[in-house]
Write a protein that holds these residues in place. Structure first.
Motif, PDB file in Angstrom:
ATOM      1  N   ALA A 141       0.726  -1.156  -0.038  1.00 31.71           N
ATOM      2  CA  ALA A 141      -0.073  -0.006  -0.059  1.00 31.71           C
ATOM      3  C   ALA A 141       1.064   1.347  -0.177  1.00 31.71           C
ATOM      4  O   ALA A 141       0.504   2.439  -0.809  1.00 31.71           O
ATOM      5  CB  ALA A 141      -1.002   0.016   1.258  1.00 31.71           C
ATOM      6  N   VAL A 144       2.250   1.628  -3.563  1.00 29.84           N
ATOM      7  CA  VAL A 144       1.175   2.023  -4.496  1.00 29.84           C
ATOM      8  C   VAL A 144       1.164   3.697  -4.231  1.00 29.84           C
ATOM      9  O   VAL A 144       1.133   4.046  -5.166  1.00 29.84           O
ATOM     10  CB  VAL A 144       0.031   1.166  -4.408  1.00 29.84           C
ATOM     11  N   LEU A 151      -5.405   2.083  -5.256  1.00 29.32           N
ATOM     12  CA  LEU A 151      -5.457   0.797  -4.438  1.00 29.32           C
ATOM     13  C   LEU A 151      -6.627   0.134  -4.046  1.00 29.32           C
ATOM     14  O   LEU A 151      -7.305   0.844  -3.529  1.00 29.32           O
ATOM     15  CB  LEU A 151      -4.318   0.749  -3.292  1.00 29.32           C
ATOM     16  N   VAL A 231       4.974  -3.692  -6.852  1.00 34.40           N
ATOM     17  CA  VAL A 231       4.473  -2.318  -7.287  1.00 34.40           C
ATOM     18  C   VAL A 231       5.399  -1.682  -8.735  1.00 34.40           C
ATOM     19  O   VAL A 231       4.626  -1.184  -9.546  1.00 34.40           O
ATOM     20  CB  VAL A 231       4.435  -1.464  -6.454  1.00 34.40           C
TER      21      VAL A 231
END
Length: 266
Positions: A141, A144, A151, A231
């Motif tokens: 997360a 991202v 997300l 990512v």
């Protein structure tokens, strides 16, 4: 076992300990006559039992992940068409398809068309998902967010196979699906996780359309490195509009500090 002559310092020497620390492989274990040493045999039995347990055990979300993690990410559970662990192991095809009620739940509770959609799957090692996901999800997360992508919050799929990514793609139409799933356990560790990625997966897609970051565990790929690789791959897929054999991983880690040799020199 090995027929090599014993190392003069003995089985518990500092040199042997340092060699073994470099790999989970069973090397230079010694022998008792024509057999393993008792300690080695007991370790093998214990690791084999852990691998069998990892493949058979299920997940209880609240017990295994904790309420704080579930609340933070609004994690809910859906299931594939495999109705039991036995059916899952005997019928891989059923683990690749979501139940109809699962598709409806996902469509109702998750946003359509995000850049990166995380999915949690038990796979062949529930222990791997429990050990790695609580740290890996927040790390992904963060990566991202730093990449400027959107997300999709994760959800859990019980009795999950990699092919379930196709159904997730059909239901939510994300740019990239990231499936965090337990790997088939071996005798080195039962806690190894894989991250499978696919750009706009859909019905009929096979492994040639997927990419993989594997061996995420304490003695394998570390969490921060796995998140960065996932990512980076996702961003490349979005930019190129494709995945699988058409995309080769280009991420490289920062230069590491010089390693010392086994004899203590640089």
């Amino acid at each position: 076992m090995s027929d090599l002559a014993p190392i003069p310092d003995g089985p518990d020497s500092e040199l042997l300990a340092r060699v073994r620390a470099r790999t989970p492989a069973r090397i230079l274990t010694g022998r008792a006559g024509g057999s393993y040493r008792t300690a080695t045999w007991l370790e093998l039995r214990a690791d084999h039992a852990a691998a069998r347990d990892a493949a058979r055990d299920g997940i209880d979300l609240e017990r295994d992940f904790g309420r704080a993690f579930l609340d933070r990410w609004d994690v809910f559970e859906v299931a594939t068409r495999a109705g039991s662990k036995d059916e899952y192991l005997l019928r891989p095809d059923l683990g690749r398809a979501l139940r109809d009620d699962a598709k409806r739940t996902i469509a109702e509770r998750r946003e359509q068309g995000v850049d990166v959609q995380i999915v949690l799957g038990d796979g062949l090692s529930a222990a791997a998902l429990v050990a790695q996901a609580p740290k890996l999800v927040p790390a992904i997360a963060d990566e991202v967010a730093a990449s400027g992508l959107s997300l999709g919050r994760p959800f859990f799929v019980r009795n999950c196979r990699v092919g379930v990514m196709n159904d997730v793609g059909d239901v939510l139409a994300p740019a990239v699906v990231v499936l965090l799933i337990g790997e088939r356990p071996g005798l080195a560790t039962a806690e190894s996780l894989s991250a499978y990625l696919a750009h706009r997966p859909g019905a009929g897609d096979d492994d040639s359309r997927r990419n993989l970051v594997s061996n995420v565990h304490a003695r394998g790929v570390p969490i921060d490195q796995a998140a960065a690789r996932v990512v980076h791959l996702a961003a490349r897929m979005i930019a190129a509009g494709e995945s699988g054999v058409a995309i080769k991983e280009t991420w490289t880690p920062a230069p590491a500090a010089p390693r010392r040799s086994l004899d203590g020199t640089s």
